[in-house]
Design an enzyme around this catalytic site. Structure first.
Site, PDB file in Angstrom:
ATOM      1  N   ASN A  50       0.831  -1.212   0.000  1.00  0.00           N
ATOM      2  CA  ASN A  50       0.000   0.000   0.000  1.00  0.00           C
ATOM      3  C   ASN A  50       0.864   1.260   0.000  1.00  0.00           C
ATOM      4  OD1 ASN A  50      -2.366  -1.608   0.295  1.00  0.00           O
ATOM      5  ND2 ASN A  50      -1.916  -1.787   2.479  1.00  0.00           N
ATOM      6  N   HIS A  52     -14.128  -1.475   6.349  1.00  0.00           N
ATOM      7  CA  HIS A  52     -13.008  -2.228   6.935  1.00  0.00           C
ATOM      8  C   HIS A  52     -13.438  -3.029   8.179  1.00  0.00           C
ATOM      9  CE1 HIS A  52      -9.019  -2.533   9.036  1.00  0.00           C
ATOM     10  NE2 HIS A  52      -8.631  -2.741   7.791  1.00  0.00           N
ATOM     11  N   GLU A 105     -16.083   4.721   3.618  1.00  0.00           N
ATOM     12  CA  GLU A 105     -14.667   4.876   3.283  1.00  0.00           C
ATOM     13  C   GLU A 105     -14.481   5.829   2.102  1.00  0.00           C
ATOM     14  OE1 GLU A 105     -12.588   1.138   3.108  1.00  0.00           O
ATOM     15  OE2 GLU A 105     -13.365   0.562   5.065  1.00  0.00           O
ATOM     16  N   SER A 146     -10.914  -0.603   0.372  1.00  0.00           N
ATOM     17  CA  SER A 146      -9.578  -1.204   0.380  1.00  0.00           C
ATOM     18  C   SER A 146      -9.449  -2.438  -0.517  1.00  0.00           C
ATOM     19  CB  SER A 146      -9.173  -1.561   1.807  1.00  0.00           C
ATOM     20  OG  SER A 146     -10.146  -2.366   2.421  1.00  0.00           O
ATOM     21  N   ASP A 206     -13.354   7.083   6.654  1.00  0.00           N
ATOM     22  CA  ASP A 206     -12.095   6.361   6.817  1.00  0.00           C
ATOM     23  C   ASP A 206     -11.387   6.504   5.467  1.00  0.00           C
ATOM     24  OD1 ASP A 206     -10.114   4.413   6.568  1.00  0.00           O
ATOM     25  OD2 ASP A 206     -11.197   2.923   7.752  1.00  0.00           O
ATOM     26  N   HIS A 226      -6.990   4.803   2.283  1.00  0.00           N
ATOM     27  CA  HIS A 226      -6.392   4.602   0.958  1.00  0.00           C
ATOM     28  C   HIS A 226      -6.513   5.816   0.030  1.00  0.00           C
ATOM     29  CE1 HIS A 226      -5.625   0.345   1.658  1.00  0.00           C
ATOM     30  NE2 HIS A 226      -6.757   0.372   2.333  1.00  0.00           N
ATOM     31  N   LYS A 261       0.047   3.734   4.806  1.00  0.00           N
ATOM     32  CA  LYS A 261      -0.195   3.433   3.396  1.00  0.00           C
ATOM     33  C   LYS A 261       0.585   4.438   2.544  1.00  0.00           C
ATOM     34  CE  LYS A 261      -3.700   0.475   4.811  1.00  0.00           C
ATOM     35  NZ  LYS A 261      -4.882   0.370   5.655  1.00  0.00           N
TER      36      LYS A 261
HETATM   37  C1  LIG Z   1      -5.453  -0.372   6.625  1.00  0.00           C
HETATM   38  C2  LIG Z   1      -6.812   0.132   6.990  1.00  0.00           C
HETATM   39  C3  LIG Z   1      -7.151   0.431   8.312  1.00  0.00           C
HETATM   40  C4  LIG Z   1      -6.241   0.108   9.450  1.00  0.00           C
HETATM   41  O1  LIG Z   1      -5.158   0.954   9.502  1.00  0.00           O
HETATM   42  P1  LIG Z   1      -3.792   0.444  10.174  1.00  0.00           P
HETATM   43  O2  LIG Z   1      -3.063   1.673  10.475  1.00  0.00           O
HETATM   44  O3  LIG Z   1      -3.139  -0.452   9.190  1.00  0.00           O
HETATM   45  O4  LIG Z   1      -4.213  -0.310  11.416  1.00  0.00           O
HETATM   46  C5  LIG Z   1      -8.386   0.990   8.552  1.00  0.00           C
HETATM   47  N1  LIG Z   1      -9.263   1.217   7.547  1.00  0.00           N
HETATM   48  C6  LIG Z   1      -8.984   0.902   6.278  1.00  0.00           C
HETATM   49  C7  LIG Z   1      -9.982   1.169   5.215  1.00  0.00           C
HETATM   50  C8  LIG Z   1      -7.756   0.339   5.963  1.00  0.00           C
HETATM   51  O5  LIG Z   1      -7.495  -0.015   4.702  1.00  0.00           O
END
Ligand SMILES: *Cc1c(COP(=O)(O)O)cnc(C)c1O
Length: 396
Positions: A55, A141, A180, A184, A209, A212, A244
């Site tokens: 990522n 997620h 989101e 993801s 969230d 990405h 990421k």
């Molecule tokens: C990777 C991810 C997370 C978690 O983040 P980390 O810092 O890796 O724990 C949360 N939400 C989404 C959509 C993700 O892709």
């Protein structure tokens, strides 16, 4: 010390049964220790691969300036934070990073977390009581789905990006909608203009969230909201991660000053956890400086995405509707996805197969991720490896 084996003793937990069942369904997961590489490359068991699984969308994970900032931070502040943030773990480097993120994204206040998983869980747990409702996209997620289902609030899940379904479920002034920026496993985006309209109209709170989208989309890499021209004032809570596109680790939650003060007091994942090392905050600060001026990298990445989609389409593969660096190549059965991933690996291409329960049954896929660290030749190598779809399936 001799290791302790519990397998032949009576146990209240059916560990082996669960593992055998997973193995029979070709769903057993195993980890592969990597040996670094950096950028578009990955070394495993002494062999170098082109990495289409990470990522690290801007190739910043091994950037010299970020590594140097991390090292300087360690020299200045030590390796660890030494305590949770309310004790002595909150350093000026953390404070500075919070202010930089707030300025970058136009937020009133920001709070740092050790990872996105705990940031998501902390927010939902701190906010939602049994009198509240939580609405979330079905493809959110695991951290959001799982905490939502464990809380005393009522949870409604709406079909992926289906705004009519959400509107039908909403009740005025009852709680939180969460979705989101970029999904993801599918790489498509949430409809944020529509989400913020529905939230405002129904007097509910809205949370994004953007794990990405941050760094990849929008002017200065400000993320999905900026890319879609959505006013951040209409989104009460923003969560983003540093592991990421930013190439480091950790996460933040941003919004109003009241939100951050409330979380400092009531978010147990924040209060009772050792803070991220200050040196890590220094590395993230450096990364943000680079991300804000990385328009050239983002333009290169966009060209790679176009090149890959055209090429894979000509070969007859079905891709998800994604304009982001996450490009799902749909295969269907877990076994076929694993075999295709294995075939690519033999050719020096590292691409992960994603299987249920991470994605819905029958939609096993290769989750191909592109990075600004890739060259056009790298993408062409991947397309060569994918060959014709018909030929691909014969080999599978
Ligand atoms: C990777 C991810 C997370 C978690 O983040 P980390 O810092 O890796 O724990 C949360 N939400 C989404 C959509 C993700 O892709």
């Amino acid at each position: 010390m001799k290791p302790v084996y519990l397998t032949d003793k009576p146990s209240p937990f059916a560990l082996n049964e669960a593992l055998v069942a997973r193995e029979q369904d070709t769903l057993l997961r195993r980890r592969t220790p990597t040996e670094g590489g950096g950028g578009a490359r990955l070394r495993v068991a002494g062999r170098e691969y082109l990495n289409f699984s990470a990522n690290d969308y801007l190739g910043l994970g091994s950037h010299e300036a970020i590594k140097a900032a991390f090292k300087t931070g360690v020299d200045r502040y030590g390796a660890g934070a030494g305590a949770s943030p309310l004790v002595t773990g909150y350093n000026r480097a953390h404070q500075q990073l919070e202010e930089e993120i707030a300025y970058w994204l136009g937020l009133e206040a920001v709070l740092l977390f050790n990872c996105g998983f705990s940031a998501n869980q902390a927010v939902l747990k701190a906010l939602l009581g049994k009198e509240h409702l939580l609405w979330q996209d079905r493809l959110n997620h695991a951290s959001l789905q799982e905490m939502g289902s464990q809380l005393p609030c009522k949870m409604r899940r709406f079909a992926h990006n289906d705004m009519e379904a959400l509107e039908g479920q909403l009740e005025p002034g009852r709680g939180l909608i969460v979705s989101e920026g970029v999904f993801s496993m599918d790489g498509d985006q949430g409809p944020w203009g529509e989400l913020s309209r529905l939230a405002a109209q129904s007097h509910n709170w809205l949370m994004i969230d953007d794990a990405h989208g941050l760094g990849v989309l929008g002017p200065e890499g400000r993320g999905t909201l900026a890319a879609q021209g959505v006013d951040p004032a209409g989104v009460h809570i923003q969560m983003g991660t540093f592991g990421k596109a930013l190439g480091v680790a950790g996460a933040f939650v941003g919004g109003s000053r009241a939100l951050v003060d409330y979380l400092v007091n009531f978010a147990r994942h924040y209060v009772y956890s050792t803070h991220m090392p200050a040196a890590q905050a220094c590395a993230v600060s450096q990364s943000i400086t680079l991300v804000r001026t990385a328009d050239e990298s983002r333009a290169h990445l966009q060209q790679l995405i176009t090149r890959f989609r055209q090429g894979a389409g000509q070969l007859g593969w079905t891709l998800g509707a994604s304009e982001t660096p996450i490009q799902p190549l749909l295969v269907g059965e877990s076994r076929a996805a694993l075999a295709l991933s294995e075939r690519l690996r033999e050719r020096g291409l590292w691409v992960g197969a994603i299987r249920p329960p991470t994605v819905p049954a029958g939609t096993a896929r290769l989750r191909i991720t592109l990075s600004a660290a890739h060259s056009e030749q790298d993408v062409d190598c991947l397309l060569d490896g994918l060959g014709m779809r018909a030929e691909g399936l014969r080999h599978v």
